[in-house]
Enzyme design. Sequence first.
Site, PDB file in Angstrom:
ATOM      1  N   ASP A   9      33.642  29.600  38.880  1.00 25.43           N
ATOM      2  CA  ASP A   9      33.795  31.051  38.634  1.00 25.43           C
ATOM      3  C   ASP A   9      34.152  31.711  39.960  1.00 25.43           C
ATOM      4  OD1 ASP A   9      33.654  33.553  37.190  1.00 25.43           O
ATOM      5  OD2 ASP A   9      31.773  33.930  38.224  1.00 25.43           O
ATOM      6  N   SER A  10      34.697  32.924  39.858  1.00 23.94           N
ATOM      7  CA  SER A  10      35.001  33.671  41.071  1.00 23.94           C
ATOM      8  C   SER A  10      33.730  33.949  41.881  1.00 23.94           C
ATOM      9  CB  SER A  10      35.665  34.993  40.698  1.00 23.94           C
ATOM     10  OG  SER A  10      34.804  35.721  39.843  1.00 23.94           O
ATOM     11  N   CYS A  72      35.028  31.461  33.726  1.00 23.29           N
ATOM     12  CA  CYS A  72      35.483  32.784  34.143  1.00 23.29           C
ATOM     13  C   CYS A  72      36.606  33.187  33.190  1.00 23.29           C
ATOM     14  CB  CYS A  72      36.007  32.675  35.584  1.00 23.29           C
ATOM     15  SG  CYS A  72      36.775  34.179  36.207  1.00 23.29           S
ATOM     16  N   GLU A 158      27.639  41.580  41.218  1.00 25.34           N
ATOM     17  CA  GLU A 158      27.821  40.851  42.489  1.00 25.34           C
ATOM     18  C   GLU A 158      26.983  41.464  43.611  1.00 25.34           C
ATOM     19  OE1 GLU A 158      30.060  38.094  43.503  1.00 25.34           O
ATOM     20  OE2 GLU A 158      30.061  37.681  41.361  1.00 25.34           O
ATOM     21  N   CYS A 192      33.270  38.556  29.809  1.00 26.80           N
ATOM     22  CA  CYS A 192      33.208  38.314  31.252  1.00 26.80           C
ATOM     23  C   CYS A 192      31.868  37.654  31.493  1.00 26.80           C
ATOM     24  CB  CYS A 192      33.302  39.619  32.030  1.00 26.80           C
ATOM     25  SG  CYS A 192      32.999  39.405  33.792  1.00 26.80           S
ATOM     26  N   HIS A 194      29.975  37.567  33.892  1.00 26.58           N
ATOM     27  CA  HIS A 194      28.973  38.346  34.627  1.00 26.58           C
ATOM     28  C   HIS A 194      28.142  39.249  33.699  1.00 26.58           C
ATOM     29  CE1 HIS A 194      31.377  37.287  38.118  1.00 26.58           C
ATOM     30  NE2 HIS A 194      30.534  37.897  38.931  1.00 26.58           N
TER      31      HIS A 194
END
Length: 275
Positions: A9-10, A72, A158, A192, A194
């Site tokens: 994932d990013s 992701c 994040e 997403c 996240h």
Amino acid sequence: MRSPIGIFDSGYGGLTILSAIRKQLPQYDYIYLGDNARAPYGTRSFEVINDFTLQAVEYLFAEGCPLVILACNTASAKALREIQQHYLPFSQDPSRRVLGVIRPTVEAIEGFTETGHIGVVATPGTISSHSYEHEIAKLFPDVQVTGQACPMWVPLVEYGESQSPGADYFVRQYLEQLLAQDGDIDTLILACTHYPLLRPKIEAALPEHIKIISQGELVAASLEDYLQRHPEMEQRLSQGGGISYRTTECPEKFAELASIFTGTEVDAVRVRIAP
Ligand code: DGL
């Protein structure tokens, strides 16, 4: 030689997928790679996301992983097709595989919606790719899909602000914009990786009748099914139940936030993936 499954994932979001996969398939070994130094990807251009994702895949291949999951949506939407069609067939080992998270999510929507109206919340990159609309149209042509980009949600996660009162404002804002586009939505895809961290706030802000689809379990079930159908891949996977965390950013910072996602202590190593 048997090797781990690579999960990419990013940043931290893929940890929600990793947790679900490890719950379902605890026997395998995993390498988790977060490109935290360059996250978020969601607001970047198609070409850049493609380049970064390919670098991540090449890193995980070089570490021996025969199978890589793009945990992701942004990378799955922007880079998966390119990698599957133009990179893998010409790579050193074309039997390696890269799988994404969009298809397994879309396959599972049947039975969720009664009105036939589905909302998709995601990064600007995923929304502008129209990947969900395209994939849903292929399997469920009568379903109406409305996308809403939520550019502030990934940064909130994040930066460790997903529980903060400030997050409520941005959660409500995007959900109101979505429902203003289509008031008949009865199912919402958190597209997403996240976003599960924002789920309590999303649930609190949504009308009660709207069901939420979150991806972790769907991707885990789809991976289990894939491995049953592909014994030649399954036989290449090592089974020690281990996990190794790699990040392109400061490992201490990664470990601190990652432990919020995993609920356990995390030991991370910093790696370079850019050429
Ligand atoms: N977690 C990624 C996704 O599922 C996006 C994060 C980012 O924007 O980098 O789309």
